[in-house]
Each structure stands twice: as structure tokens, then as C-alpha cells.
Design an enzyme around this catalytic site. Structure first.
Site, PDB file in Angstrom:
ATOM      1  N   ILE A  18      38.552  46.561  34.923  1.00  0.00           N
ATOM      2  CA  ILE A  18      38.377  47.897  35.478  1.00  0.00           C
ATOM      3  C   ILE A  18      39.335  48.132  36.640  1.00  0.00           C
ATOM      4  O   ILE A  18      39.948  49.201  36.748  1.00  0.00           O
ATOM      5  CB  ILE A  18      36.912  48.101  35.932  1.00  0.00           C
ATOM      6  CG1 ILE A  18      35.993  48.195  34.709  1.00  0.00           C
ATOM      7  CG2 ILE A  18      36.789  49.363  36.789  1.00  0.00           C
ATOM      8  CD1 ILE A  18      34.509  48.211  35.058  1.00  0.00           C
ATOM      9  N   ARG A  38      41.867  37.694  44.397  1.00  0.00           N
ATOM     10  CA  ARG A  38      41.986  36.341  44.954  1.00  0.00           C
ATOM     11  C   ARG A  38      43.150  35.543  44.393  1.00  0.00           C
ATOM     12  O   ARG A  38      43.636  34.617  45.034  1.00  0.00           O
ATOM     13  CB  ARG A  38      40.686  35.575  44.711  1.00  0.00           C
ATOM     14  CG  ARG A  38      39.488  36.089  45.499  1.00  0.00           C
ATOM     15  CD  ARG A  38      38.270  35.245  45.257  1.00  0.00           C
ATOM     16  NE  ARG A  38      37.895  35.240  43.855  1.00  0.00           N
ATOM     17  CZ  ARG A  38      36.949  34.463  43.337  1.00  0.00           C
ATOM     18  NH1 ARG A  38      36.305  33.600  44.122  1.00  0.00           N
ATOM     19  NH2 ARG A  38      36.656  34.517  42.064  1.00  0.00           N
ATOM     20  N   ASP A  60      40.078  37.479  49.782  1.00  0.00           N
ATOM     21  CA  ASP A  60      38.722  37.089  49.401  1.00  0.00           C
ATOM     22  C   ASP A  60      37.801  38.094  50.077  1.00  0.00           C
ATOM     23  O   ASP A  60      37.596  38.039  51.292  1.00  0.00           O
ATOM     24  CB  ASP A  60      38.428  35.667  49.880  1.00  0.00           C
ATOM     25  CG  ASP A  60      37.002  35.215  49.574  1.00  0.00           C
ATOM     26  OD1 ASP A  60      36.218  36.023  49.027  1.00  0.00           O
ATOM     27  OD2 ASP A  60      36.665  34.062  49.893  1.00  0.00           O
ATOM     28  N   VAL A  61      37.241  39.035  49.315  1.00  0.00           N
ATOM     29  CA  VAL A  61      36.484  40.117  49.939  1.00  0.00           C
ATOM     30  C   VAL A  61      35.227  39.618  50.639  1.00  0.00           C
ATOM     31  O   VAL A  61      34.688  40.306  51.518  1.00  0.00           O
ATOM     32  CB  VAL A  61      36.114  41.211  48.913  1.00  0.00           C
ATOM     33  CG1 VAL A  61      37.354  41.887  48.362  1.00  0.00           C
ATOM     34  CG2 VAL A  61      35.229  40.677  47.801  1.00  0.00           C
ATOM     35  N   ASN A  83      36.142  47.471  43.793  1.00  0.00           N
ATOM     36  CA  ASN A  83      35.837  47.045  42.433  1.00  0.00           C
ATOM     37  C   ASN A  83      35.540  45.555  42.327  1.00  0.00           C
ATOM     38  O   ASN A  83      34.920  45.128  41.356  1.00  0.00           O
ATOM     39  CB  ASN A  83      37.010  47.400  41.506  1.00  0.00           C
ATOM     40  CG  ASN A  83      36.843  46.815  40.130  1.00  0.00           C
ATOM     41  OD1 ASN A  83      35.980  47.230  39.359  1.00  0.00           O
ATOM     42  ND2 ASN A  83      37.659  45.808  39.806  1.00  0.00           N
ATOM     43  N   TYR A 148      22.243  39.825  41.101  1.00  0.00           N
ATOM     44  CA  TYR A 148      23.279  40.821  40.845  1.00  0.00           C
ATOM     45  C   TYR A 148      22.716  42.230  40.962  1.00  0.00           C
ATOM     46  O   TYR A 148      23.306  43.102  41.603  1.00  0.00           O
ATOM     47  CB  TYR A 148      23.858  40.584  39.454  1.00  0.00           C
ATOM     48  CG  TYR A 148      24.884  41.585  38.999  1.00  0.00           C
ATOM     49  CD1 TYR A 148      26.189  41.540  39.477  1.00  0.00           C
ATOM     50  CD2 TYR A 148      24.566  42.574  38.062  1.00  0.00           C
ATOM     51  CE1 TYR A 148      27.146  42.453  39.043  1.00  0.00           C
ATOM     52  CE2 TYR A 148      25.506  43.483  37.624  1.00  0.00           C
ATOM     53  CZ  TYR A 148      26.793  43.428  38.119  1.00  0.00           C
ATOM     54  OH  TYR A 148      27.726  44.328  37.690  1.00  0.00           O
ATOM     55  N   LYS A 152      23.854  45.178  43.639  1.00  0.00           N
ATOM     56  CA  LYS A 152      24.357  46.482  43.209  1.00  0.00           C
ATOM     57  C   LYS A 152      23.454  47.616  43.687  1.00  0.00           C
ATOM     58  O   LYS A 152      23.939  48.712  44.013  1.00  0.00           O
ATOM     59  CB  LYS A 152      24.512  46.515  41.684  1.00  0.00           C
ATOM     60  CG  LYS A 152      25.630  45.609  41.161  1.00  0.00           C
ATOM     61  CD  LYS A 152      26.998  46.008  41.703  1.00  0.00           C
ATOM     62  CE  LYS A 152      28.125  45.236  41.031  1.00  0.00           C
ATOM     63  NZ  LYS A 152      29.452  45.606  41.542  1.00  0.00           N
ATOM     64  N   THR A 183      35.362  43.980  29.455  1.00  0.00           N
ATOM     65  CA  THR A 183      36.139  43.283  30.473  1.00  0.00           C
ATOM     66  C   THR A 183      35.844  41.791  30.410  1.00  0.00           C
ATOM     67  O   THR A 183      35.020  41.338  29.615  1.00  0.00           O
ATOM     68  CB  THR A 183      35.776  43.791  31.884  1.00  0.00           C
ATOM     69  OG1 THR A 183      34.405  43.441  32.154  1.00  0.00           O
ATOM     70  CG2 THR A 183      35.952  45.305  31.992  1.00  0.00           C
TER      71      THR A 183
END
Length: 251
Positions: A18, A38, A60-61, A83, A148, A152, A183
Site C-alpha cells: 500500500i 526500515r 524505524d517508526v 502506512n 493488532y 488500530k 499485499t
């Protein structure tokens, strides 16, 4: 089309899937794009595949210092597309604290860090677009991905709070919530189903696609279209929304 001419867009998780589709679409709309992820080799290949028109930065977020350094190198952003994300599945009884924290760090804290890094320049300019790529998992619950889903849901809560806080400052904050999209993350989910159930790959993909009334997986380009729409100057009245891109799975 050049509708975003002169705007600088930063897209995280942009080396594939994405994120890469979003970067390609924003470039087509005239934006200058910086890819972040990354893996340096994957970023370099992604930028080359875009014709060399995109810059890239390793980040690295989940690491606030890494985010701050990457944004300092990339320069002021007018558009931020958060994203970057990971999806790990396990029954809740086997979801240990480390796994739960990793889902929060990447999927929620990562966006938090990036917004903090990008926001000062947007406030100074009096214009900005933040689009958080969430998931239909933020609109409902799914078995075996509790951490997860929690991350989100938190991401959309952050989206709505900031949308209200920044509403009078020329900045919009929205989320897109893809259903199962074709994906790498879905490929991993398919492999997990095959490994644990003995189903064929085709059966596993069909199982994931069955939740979409259109009977298919979403394409990354379809998510990118929704993201680009929210980034347009004409989209200034779209704020605090969580738009499902899922063929009617959730309404």
C-alpha cells in the site's frame, strides 16, 4: 494532473504494498515524495521503480529518535501518510506482553511519533494533510489479532482527537481502513492459514476474500486512490473520517 504540485509528501512503510502504491499515486498528482521504511535496499529499489523521482530515508517508526532524524533529513512535509504497520496473529492466550507491545509500538506509537515530527511545519504553513492507514480491524473485531485490533482502534482514536484539535489550523487528519488487501501482510496471513489448517493457498486466499461482498481482495491502488483523495486541497471539509476501503464489508 499536478493537483499536488509544490507539496512534499512523506509516506511510511513505503517500500512495498500500500505504501508504495500511495507514493506512486501522489507522484502522479504532482507531489514531491519521500519514502520511509526500515530496509535501505528495499527503499532504494522502490525509488528506482518509481523512476528515481522519489527520495528515501531509513526509519524505524517505533523509535522516536529515528523518526526525528529521518524527518530532519527529509525536510518539512505538507502531507504525511502513516502506512507503516505490522500484523501478528495468535490466540490471546498466546499473545504475550512483548507481542502486544510490538503491535502498539509499530501501529500506533509509530504514527504518533511521525505526526509529532511533521506537525510543526504544517502548523507554520497553515496547511497540512495527515492520513493514517488503519484497517477494517479498527471498525470491528477479528479473532486472533487482539493486539493488532487494539492498536488500530487506538490509531483511529488518535485520528479523531487530532482532527478536532487541528480543525481550525488548515490541517485535516483522516484514516483509511482497508479490508484484506493483496499485499505482503496478506500473503503472510495466507501462509499462516496454510501452515496451521492444511488448506491450500487458493482456499486460504478465498477465505480471506469471502468477507468482502465483492468476493475479492482489495488492490493497493484502490487504497492509494482513497488516500490521494483525502490529500487534495479540495478535501478540506473531510476531517476526522475513517473511510473503509473494503468493497462494502463494513458500512
Amino acid at each position: 494532473m499536478d493537483t499536488l504540485q509544490g507539496k512534499h509528501a512523506v509516506v511510511t512503510g513505503a517500500s512495498r504494498g500500500i505504501g508504495l502504491a500511495v507514493a506512486r499515486r501522489l507522484l502522479a498528482e504532482g507531489a514531491r515524495v519521500s519514502l520511509m521504511a526500515r530496509d535501505a535496499a528495499a527503499l532504494e529499489a522502490a525509488a528506482a521503480g518509481l523512476g528515481g523521482d522519489a527520495a528515501w530515508q531509513v526509519v524505524d517508526v517505533a523509535d522516536q529518535a529515528s523518526v526525528a532524524a529521518a524527518f530532519a533529513r527529509a525536510g518539512a512535509a505538507d502531507i504525511l501518510v502513516n502506512n507503516a504497520g505490522q500484523a501478528a496473529s495468535a490466540p490471546f492466550s498466546r499473545t504475550d506482553a512483548a507481542l502486544g507491545q510490538r503491535m502498539l509500538d509499530v501501529n500506533l506509537s509509530g504514527a504518533y511519533h511521525c505526526i509529532q515530527a511533521a506537525l510543526p511545519a504544517m502548523l507554520e504553513a497553515g496547511w497540512g494533510r495527515v492520513v493514517n492507514v488503519a484497517s477494517t480491524a479498527r471498525l470491528t473485531g477479528y479473532r486472533y489479532v487482539a493486539a493488532y485490533c487494539a492498536a488500530k482502534h487506538g490509531l483511529v482514536g488518535l485520528t479523531r482527537a487530532l482532527a478536532l484539535e487541528l480543525a481550525g489550523k488548515g490541517i485535516t487528519v483522516n484514516a483509511v481502513c482497508p479490508g484484506y488487501t493483496d499485499t505482503g501482510i496478506v500473503q503472510e496471513a495466507v501462509a499462516n492459514i496454510v501452515r496451521k489448517t492444511g488448506r491450500s493457498e487458493a482456499q486460504a486466499r478465498a477465505e480471506l476474500a469471502a468477507g468482502n461482498p465483492q468476493g475479492r481482495l482489495v488492490r493497493p491502488e484502490e487504497v492509494a486512490h482513497a488516500v490521494a483523495m483525502l490529500c487534495m486541497p479540495e478535501a478540506s471539509a473531510l476531517n476526522g473520517q475513517a473511510i473503509a476501503v473494503a468493497g462494502g464489508e463494513l458500512m
